[in-house]
Design a protein around this motif. Structure first.
Motif, PDB file in Angstrom:
ATOM      1  N   THR A   1       1.076  -9.312  -4.293  1.00  0.00           N
ATOM      2  CA  THR A   1       0.971 -10.672  -4.828  1.00  0.00           C
ATOM      3  C   THR A   1       1.530 -11.684  -3.823  1.00  0.00           C
ATOM      4  OG1 THR A   1       1.139  -9.831  -7.095  1.00  0.00           O
ATOM      5  CG2 THR A   1       1.591 -12.178  -6.762  1.00  0.00           C
ATOM      6  N   ILE A   2       2.642 -11.310  -3.136  1.00  0.00           N
ATOM      7  CA  ILE A   2       3.196 -12.186  -2.086  1.00  0.00           C
ATOM      8  C   ILE A   2       2.169 -12.371  -0.964  1.00  0.00           C
ATOM      9  CG2 ILE A   2       4.963 -12.360  -0.295  1.00  0.00           C
ATOM     10  CD1 ILE A   2       6.863 -10.891  -2.253  1.00  0.00           C
ATOM     11  N   ALA A   3       1.524 -11.274  -0.570  1.00  0.00           N
ATOM     12  CA  ALA A   3       0.494 -11.347   0.479  1.00  0.00           C
ATOM     13  C   ALA A   3      -0.643 -12.263   0.049  1.00  0.00           C
ATOM     14  CB  ALA A   3      -0.041  -9.950   0.778  1.00  0.00           C
TER      15      ALA A   3
ATOM     16  N   VAL B   1       0.839  -1.207   0.000  1.00  0.00           N
ATOM     17  CA  VAL B   1       0.000   0.000   0.000  1.00  0.00           C
ATOM     18  C   VAL B   1       0.870   1.253   0.000  1.00  0.00           C
ATOM     19  CG1 VAL B   1      -1.662   1.324   1.355  1.00  0.00           C
ATOM     20  CG2 VAL B   1      -1.954  -1.139   1.098  1.00  0.00           C
ATOM     21  N   LEU B   2       1.942   1.239   0.800  1.00  0.00           N
ATOM     22  CA  LEU B   2       2.846   2.396   0.856  1.00  0.00           C
ATOM     23  C   LEU B   2       3.528   2.636  -0.486  1.00  0.00           C
ATOM     24  CD1 LEU B   2       4.355   1.699   4.372  1.00  0.00           C
ATOM     25  CD2 LEU B   2       3.015   3.720   3.756  1.00  0.00           C
ATOM     26  N   LYS B   3       3.904   1.564  -1.158  1.00  0.00           N
ATOM     27  CA  LYS B   3       4.529   1.700  -2.486  1.00  0.00           C
ATOM     28  C   LYS B   3       3.522   2.240  -3.497  1.00  0.00           C
ATOM     29  CE  LYS B   3       8.175  -1.739  -1.884  1.00  0.00           C
ATOM     30  NZ  LYS B   3       8.673  -3.096  -2.213  1.00  0.00           N
ATOM     31  N   TYR B   4       2.257   1.868  -3.325  1.00  0.00           N
ATOM     32  CA  TYR B   4       1.201   2.432  -4.189  1.00  0.00           C
ATOM     33  C   TYR B   4       1.145   3.958  -4.019  1.00  0.00           C
ATOM     34  CZ  TYR B   4      -3.497   3.885  -5.543  1.00  0.00           C
ATOM     35  OH  TYR B   4      -4.562   4.568  -6.098  1.00  0.00           O
ATOM     36  N   TYR B   5       1.129   4.402  -2.752  1.00  0.00           N
ATOM     37  CA  TYR B   5       1.080   5.844  -2.498  1.00  0.00           C
ATOM     38  C   TYR B   5       2.356   6.549  -2.966  1.00  0.00           C
ATOM     39  CZ  TYR B   5      -3.264   5.634   0.125  1.00  0.00           C
ATOM     40  OH  TYR B   5      -4.584   5.484   0.478  1.00  0.00           O
ATOM     41  N   ASN B   6       3.458   5.797  -3.004  1.00  0.00           N
ATOM     42  CA  ASN B   6       4.725   6.366  -3.469  1.00  0.00           C
ATOM     43  C   ASN B   6       4.881   6.240  -4.985  1.00  0.00           C
ATOM     44  OD1 ASN B   6       6.952   7.789  -2.512  1.00  0.00           O
ATOM     45  ND2 ASN B   6       8.286   6.002  -2.549  1.00  0.00           N
ATOM     46  N   LYS B   7       3.785   5.793  -5.656  1.00  0.00           N
ATOM     47  CA  LYS B   7       3.717   5.648  -7.114  1.00  0.00           C
ATOM     48  C   LYS B   7       4.714   4.621  -7.656  1.00  0.00           C
ATOM     49  CE  LYS B   7       1.925  10.325  -7.708  1.00  0.00           C
ATOM     50  NZ  LYS B   7       2.056  11.636  -8.363  1.00  0.00           N
TER      51      LYS B   7
ATOM     52  N   ALA C   1       4.699  -2.382  -5.812  1.00  0.00           N
ATOM     53  CA  ALA C   1       3.524  -2.576  -4.947  1.00  0.00           C
ATOM     54  C   ALA C   1       2.809  -3.863  -5.331  1.00  0.00           C
ATOM     55  CB  ALA C   1       2.586  -1.387  -5.073  1.00  0.00           C
ATOM     56  N   ILE C   2       2.649  -4.096  -6.625  1.00  0.00           N
ATOM     57  CA  ILE C   2       1.979  -5.313  -7.100  1.00  0.00           C
ATOM     58  C   ILE C   2       2.746  -6.553  -6.648  1.00  0.00           C
ATOM     59  CG2 ILE C   2       1.492  -6.657  -9.190  1.00  0.00           C
ATOM     60  CD1 ILE C   2       0.699  -3.952 -10.504  1.00  0.00           C
TER      61      ILE C   2
ATOM     62  N   TYR D   1      -7.848  -5.962  -3.355  1.00  0.00           N
ATOM     63  CA  TYR D   1      -8.395  -4.616  -3.609  1.00  0.00           C
ATOM     64  C   TYR D   1      -7.283  -3.628  -3.948  1.00  0.00           C
ATOM     65  CZ  TYR D   1     -10.560  -0.086  -2.723  1.00  0.00           C
ATOM     66  OH  TYR D   1     -10.990   1.208  -2.829  1.00  0.00           O
ATOM     67  N   ASN D   2      -6.221  -3.633  -3.147  1.00  0.00           N
ATOM     68  CA  ASN D   2      -5.135  -2.683  -3.387  1.00  0.00           C
ATOM     69  C   ASN D   2      -4.353  -3.022  -4.652  1.00  0.00           C
ATOM     70  OD1 ASN D   2      -4.914  -0.632  -1.082  1.00  0.00           O
ATOM     71  ND2 ASN D   2      -5.259  -2.542   0.015  1.00  0.00           N
ATOM     72  N   ARG D   3      -4.254  -4.318  -4.971  1.00  0.00           N
ATOM     73  CA  ARG D   3      -3.592  -4.679  -6.228  1.00  0.00           C
ATOM     74  C   ARG D   3      -4.412  -4.201  -7.419  1.00  0.00           C
ATOM     75  NH1 ARG D   3      -1.792 -10.805  -7.768  1.00  0.00           N
ATOM     76  NH2 ARG D   3      -4.020 -10.981  -8.204  1.00  0.00           N
TER      77      ARG D   3
END
Length: 616
Positions: free
Chosen positions: A225-227, A209-215, A220-221, A239-241
């Motif tokens: 995916t590991i999760a 999620v943090l990597k998503y916000y950091n663009k 992030a994917i 959802y976040n992916r």
């Protein structure tokens, strides 16, 4: 062997037997029941013990068992009783540690109840009693974070100083930095958490999620995916992916993930956002029917959200379900009687009903919108088109002009006024307005409209230039092909006309006029079978269009199928009984099949209608 269920069963059986060589103390028996999740029996045994031994430790064990049994209020009372005993007893080191433990668990109870201030107070007392209590510092930090206190980071730092392996403290500190927008530092904390606990699903989820916000969408994917691999039912990871895939424009993958979120039965807020986000993707891809279904579901969850009603209504309008669109706009107006866009949208849907009563109702909606916001150009432009449809050209012109006074850059208002000027036979003013629209926003539609004005002015060459420019700007704009095809037909360039009508139909298969014109063109080119096929398709979609039967009769006439031609002309006359040309043509056809008397009657009817044509 990891046969945990069997182990639990064996322990439970031992607790039930409680005799012979393996006789248990009451406390051991209670702990055994608690381990086997038989909390009622455990509590019953512990309450019996406390009657004989009312010590702080026994109260603490009982309260913790009550917490496990989700009997929080009872646990709070028991912890308070334990602390009361501590207050009136010897304050030795062990008693102080036990009191700190009670205060800590009391804080957890308050957290569970949502009483954050009381929880904060309990954790503070716990760390004062035991300054080395890492978990209490950590929980107080969480409490501060939820209360919006800025110094929560200090508690996380203290917890990590006392216990450098406390990966949850790293995660919470990462969440703190994330809330402050310091995503890189937050990610570093998640890295530490993963180093300590490589199987923590939450750590990978947080970092993703943090990597998503950091663009950093690809990275992030990877984390998300590991999760998902660790827990295939973790809807938050899916959802976040999906959000990441959307940002990367990998919309198919995003749709798959959103679908999985809905199948997993996510929390209501996530389900709502999933329907909205998936609906937006479908809308962007012009799959308005699918988007409508998602917005409908979202509107059922959030029934007071006018924007969802608006979105559903717009999708209905796009798929030409205008009555449903009106219903959704009406729903939006009921939620918010001052929602101007809903009145405008409903008015535009009424305009598509195709009868005078609906046009008048649309006018009322546009006027209501202007009453709420007199400077809303969208409402005024819609009213202008409404008045134009009613033949009130001067009033329409006035409203388009007012819209331009409010917003001099409104190219839609310029286009509307240009159309009205053309209908009022003021070609020069129409040309001036459409040029102004094109100067602000050059589109295939505006260039095509200017081409039409050129045709009205008898400037077919300039019209063709505009149509060709429109096609180069938007190769899929069907109307430009259709109008260019008409000019080719006018200049007897029938092959080119047929090609352009075919192009128009390629990009708008439902255009009956283009199909009709291609059929007529193919008749001239003596492509009779192709012409007949086109006429058949037009008849299927427009069975009450007299011109179709008249022109199809011409194909049958050329093929010397006079009886069939007569039947088509008879059908055409049943639809337009005063058509002199159709009577004249049928007279000629009847002459070919020997119906001389009927042919003479048709000639007389043709003359009658020609003589009674009103003077223009």
């Amino acid at each position: 062997m990891k046969q945990f269920d069997l182990a639990k069963l064996t322990i439970y059986q031992v607790a039930e037997m409680n005799k012979g060589l393996i006789e248990l103390s009451n406390v051991q028996q209670a702990l055994t029941y608690s381990f086997c999740e038989n909390y009622d029996k455990a509590i019953q045994v512990l309450q019996t013990v406390i009657l004989n031994k009312p010590e702080i430790a026994m109260y603490s064990v009982l309260a913790k068992t009550q917490m496990k049994a989700k009997r929080n209020k009872e646990a709070v009372r028991t912890f308070k009783k334990a602390l009361d005993i501590f207050a009136h007893s010897d304050k030795g080191p062990n008693a102080i540690l036990s009191a700190a433990d009670c205060l800590y668990h009391l804080g957890l109870c308050y957290m569970e109840e949502g009483n954050l201030e009381m929880a904060f107070d309990s954790f503070t007392k716990a760390v004062k009693a035991n300054p080395d209590f890492a978990e209490a510092f950590y929980q107080r930090g969480l409490c501060k974070l939820k209360l919006g206190k800025d110094n929560s980071i200090l508690d996380f730092n203290r917890a990590l100083t006392l216990n450098p392996k406390h990966y949850q403290a790293y995660l919470s500190r990462g969440a703190y930095y994330g809330l402050k927008g310091r995503y890189s530092k937050a990610i570093l904390n998640c890295n530490e958490a993963i180093r300590i606990s490589s199987q923590s699903i939450r750590a990978y989820l947080y970092r993703g999620v943090l990597k998503y916000y950091n663009k950093m969408y690809k990275l992030a994917i990877s984390d998300l995916t590991i999760a998902i691999r660790m827990d295939k039912t973790n809807y938050m990871a899916f959802y976040n992916r999906a959000l990441c895939f959307t940002k990367m424009n990998e919309l198919e993958k995003a749709l798959i993930d959103y679908g999985i979120v809905l199948l997993l039965g996510a929390a209501e807020s996530i389900t709502l956002n999933t329907f909205i986000n998936r609906g937006c993707i479908y809308k962007e891809r012009e799959h308005y029917g699918f988007a409508l279904e998602d917005f409908k579901q979202a509107a059922l969850i959030s029934q007071t959200n006018v924007n969802l009603c608006q979105a559903a209504a717009m999708c209905c309008h796009r798929i030409k379900e205008f009555e449903d669109a009106v219903n959704f706009f009406t729903w939006a107006v009921k939620i918010d009687p001052n929602f101007v866009d809903a009145y405008v949208g409903r008015g535009n849907s009424y305009m598509q009903y195709g009868h005078d009563a609906a046009v008048k109702q649309a006018e009322k909606d546009f006027l209501k919108a202007l009453h709420l916001n007199p400077v809303y150009t969208k409402a005024r432009i819609s009213l202008g088109y409404n008045l134009q449809a009613q033949g009130k050209f001067q009033k329409a012109w006035n409203h388009f002009t007012i819209a331009l006074e409010i917003d001099p850059k409104s190219y839609i208002a310029y286009e509307g006024r240009a159309v009205v000027c053309l209908q009022m036979s003021n070609n020069f003013a129409a040309m001036k307005d459409i040029n102004a629209a094109i100067k602000i926003n050059t589109t295939a539609e505006f260039l095509t409209n200017r081409g039409v004005i050129h045709e009205f002015m008898g400037q077919n060459q300039n019209a063709m230039k505009d149509y060709q420019t429109a096609i180069s700007l938007n190769p899929k704009y069907s109307l430009a092909y259709f109008n260019a095809g008409n000019i080719y037909f006018y200049h007897r360039q029938f092959s080119q006309a047929s090609d352009y009508f075919s192009k128009a139909l390629q990009y708008d298969p439902g255009d009956e006029k283009a199909l009709m014109n291609r059929a007529v063109t193919n008749t001239v080119l003596k492509k009779y079978e192709e012409a007949k096929e086109d006429f058949e398709n037009v008849v299927d979609s427009c069975p009450f269009w007299a011109a179709v039967y008249f022109n199809r009769a011409n194909v049958h006439y050329c093929l010397k199928q006079y009886e069939v031609a007569e039947a088509d002309l008879t059908k055409a006359l049943s639809l337009t009984p005063s058509n002199a040309l159709a009577y004249s043509f049928r007279a000629e056809v009847r002459g070919k099949i020997g119906l001389i008397e009927e042919a003479m009657e048709d000639y007389n009817q043709a003359l009658h209608f020609q003589e009674n044509v009103p003077a223009v």
